[in-house]
Design an enzyme around this catalytic site. Structure first.
Site, PDB file in Angstrom:
ATOM      1  N   GLY A 233      32.201 -34.274-139.322  1.00 49.37           N
ATOM      2  CA  GLY A 233      33.482 -34.624-138.698  1.00 49.37           C
ATOM      3  C   GLY A 233      34.053 -35.893-139.321  1.00 49.37           C
TER       4      GLY A 233
ATOM      5  CE1 TYR B 190      26.935 -21.303-137.542  1.00 53.91           C
ATOM      6  CE2 TYR B 190      27.713 -19.041-137.406  1.00 53.91           C
ATOM      7  CZ  TYR B 190      27.913 -20.391-137.215  1.00 53.91           C
ATOM      8  OH  TYR B 190      29.096 -20.827-136.675  1.00 53.91           O
TER       9      TYR B 190
ATOM     10  CG  ASN C  95      36.865 -14.624-140.234  1.00 59.40           C
ATOM     11  OD1 ASN C  95      36.335 -13.763-139.539  1.00 59.40           O
ATOM     12  ND2 ASN C  95      36.404 -14.947-141.424  1.00 59.40           N
TER      13      ASN C  95
ATOM     14  CB  SER D 134      29.879 -17.472-134.389  1.00 57.26           C
ATOM     15  OG  SER D 134      30.145 -16.764-135.575  1.00 57.26           O
TER      16      SER D 134
ATOM     17  CG  ASP E 242      21.819 -36.449-133.586  1.00 61.97           C
ATOM     18  OD1 ASP E 242      22.089 -35.471-132.855  1.00 61.97           O
ATOM     19  OD2 ASP E 242      20.866 -36.453-134.397  1.00 61.97           O
TER      20      ASP E 242
END
Ligand code: UD2
Length: 329
Positions: free
Chosen positions: A39, A149, A178, A125, A59
Site C-alpha cells: 500500500g 491463493y 476482475n 475472490s 502489520d
C-alpha cells in the site's frame, strides 16, 4: 443515528483506499491500518485531509495490534482487505500466503468477537471457484480453487462463517471478480490486464495479448467494489453471507483492447504470445445474490468507466515553450 465507526485493514492499497474515501464521503468515522508493504500513503492523500480519518502503520498479524486498534477505536464493523494479492507469490511462498491470507482473517475474526464488533466484511475472490465450467458462477456451486491463493480465500470464508454460526456475528464475504481502476499498481507482471495496458499505451509501448484475445472476464470498477464494501459494512440488518461482486457481463479481451486503441489511435500493434499456462479461458459471475441479500448492484458502465480510467492515466502533455520575445534595443 449514530455515526458508523469502521476499521479498514489494507487501507492504503488499491481497494482499501477507495473504500476509505467512500466511507468518509458517507459520513463514517474511519480508522485505517496498513503496513505499507504494498500500500502507498499517496493513495490516502485525500482521506488524510479528513478529521474523521485516522491511520496506523502496522502489520495486523503482529502481537496485540488488532486488540489495541479495537479497544481504542471500538469499531462497529471491520473491513478486512489486507492480504497477499499475488497469486504467483502465494504459490511460491505458501507459509506467507497462510499468514497473510488465512491467519490474519482468524485474528480479525477473534479480535472482532472479543471486542463486540459484530460485522466483518472480507475481501474474497473469484479465485475460490477455480476453473469451474458452469458460467455464470453462482455462490451455490461447490468451490474448487486451483491455487493456494484461492484456497486461502476459501479457508478464510469458512473461518468467518464459522464465527457467524458459533457467535452470531454478521460476517460478509465478498468474492471480487476482475477489478480495474485508478491506483492499481501496474508495475507487477501479475497486475490486472487493464492497469498493465493503461501504462503501456500511455508510454507508447506495445501490449502483449496472451492467447488469441478471445478470453473473457467479468471486469468490475473499483468504485463499485468500494460501494459493495461500504454497503456490506454499514447497511443495518444484513446476515452472514458469501456474495459475488461482479457485473454478470463478460467482456472479451479484444474488446478491451479496442477501447484502448480508440483512445490511442497512434499506438503500436499488440504482440500476440501463447496463452499463460494453467489460465482459465472464461470467467463471469452471477450478480443476483449480492442484489438480493445486500441490495448491491454494479452500476458503472464498463465502457464509460474504462474510458474514464484511460483518460485519468493519460500522460499530461508538456506545456508548449513560450515564444521568444525579440529584444528591441
Ligand atoms: C484474476 C486475478 C487473480 C486471480 C485469478 C483467479 C487480477 C489482476 N487477477 O486473474 O488474482 O484471482 O483471476 O481466476 O484480478 N493478459 C494479457 N496481457 C497482459 C496481461 C494479461 O493478455 O499483459 C490476459 C491474461 O492472460 C488473462 C486476461 O488478460 O487471460 C486477464 O488477466 P488478469 O491477470 O488481469 O486476470 P486473471 O483473470 O487472469
Amino acid at each position: 443515528m449514530k455515526t458508523p465507526r469502521i476499521l479498514v485493514t489494507g487501507a492504503a492499497g488499491f481497494v482499501g483506499s477507495h473504500t476509505v474515501d467512500l466511507l468518509l464521503a458517507e459520513g463514517c468515522q474511519v480508522m485505517g491500518v496498513d503496513d505499507l508493504s504494498t500500500g502507498r500513503m499517496v493513495n490516502l492523500r485525500s482521506a488524510s485531509q479528513s478529521p474523521h480519518f485516522r491511520f496506523v502503520r502496522a502489520d495486523i498479524t503482529g502481537p496485540a495490534i488488532l486488540d489495541d486498534l479495537c479497544s481504542g477505536f471500538t469499531p462497529d464493523a471491520i473491513i478486512h482487505l489486507s492480504g497477499l494479492v499475488s497469486v504467483v507469490r502465494a504459490q511460491e511462498e505458501p507459509d506467507l500466503n497462510y499468514r497473510l491470507n488465512v491467519h490474519s482473517t482468524q485474528l480479525v475474526a477473534e479480535a472482532a468477537r472479543r471486542h463486540g464488533t459484530r460485522r466483518v466484511v472480507f475481501a474474497s475472490s473469484a479465485a475460490v471457484y477455480g476453473d469451474h465450467p458452469d458460467l455464470p458462477l453462482s455462490e451455490s456451486v461447490f468451490p474448487h480453487p486451483i491455487s493456494l491463493y484461492g484456497t486461502a480465500k476459501r479457508a478464510s470464508e469458512e473461518l468467518l462463517l464459522g464465527h457467524a454460526t458459533s457467535f452470531g456475528m454478521e460476517t460478509i464475504c465478498l468474492r471480487y471478480f476482475n477489478i480495474f481502476g485508478p491506483r492499481q499498481d501496474p508495475r507487477s507482471p501479475y497486475s490486472g490486464v487493464i492497469s498493465i495496458f493503461s501504462e503501456r499505451f500511455a508510454a507508447g509501448q506495445p501490449v502483449t495479448i496472451f492467447g488469441d484475445g478471445s478470453q473473457t472476464r467479468d471486469f468490475v470498477s473499483v468504485f463499485d467494489i468500494a460501494r459493495a464494501n461500504v454497503i456490506a459494512a454499514t447497511r443495518p440488518g444484513l446476515s452472514a453471507t458469501v456474495c459475488n461482486v461482479c457485473t454478470g457481463a463478460p467482456r472479451r479481451l479484444l474488446s478491451v483492447l479496442d477501447v484502448f486503441r480508440s483512445a490511442y489511435p497512434e499506438a503500436p500493434e499488440p504482440r500476440f504470445e501463447g496463452a499463460r499456462p494453467g489460465e482459465i479461458q472464461h470467467s463471469c459471475g452471477n450478480p443476483e445474490r449480492a442484489t438480493d441479500r445486500l441490495g448491491f448492484r454494479a452500476e458503472a458502465s464498463f465502457e464509460t468507466a474504462l474510458r474514464d480510467f484511460i483518460e485519468s492515466t493519460r500522460p499530461v502533455p508538456a506545456p508548449a515553450e513560450a515564444p521568444m520575445l525579440a529584444v528591441v534595443r
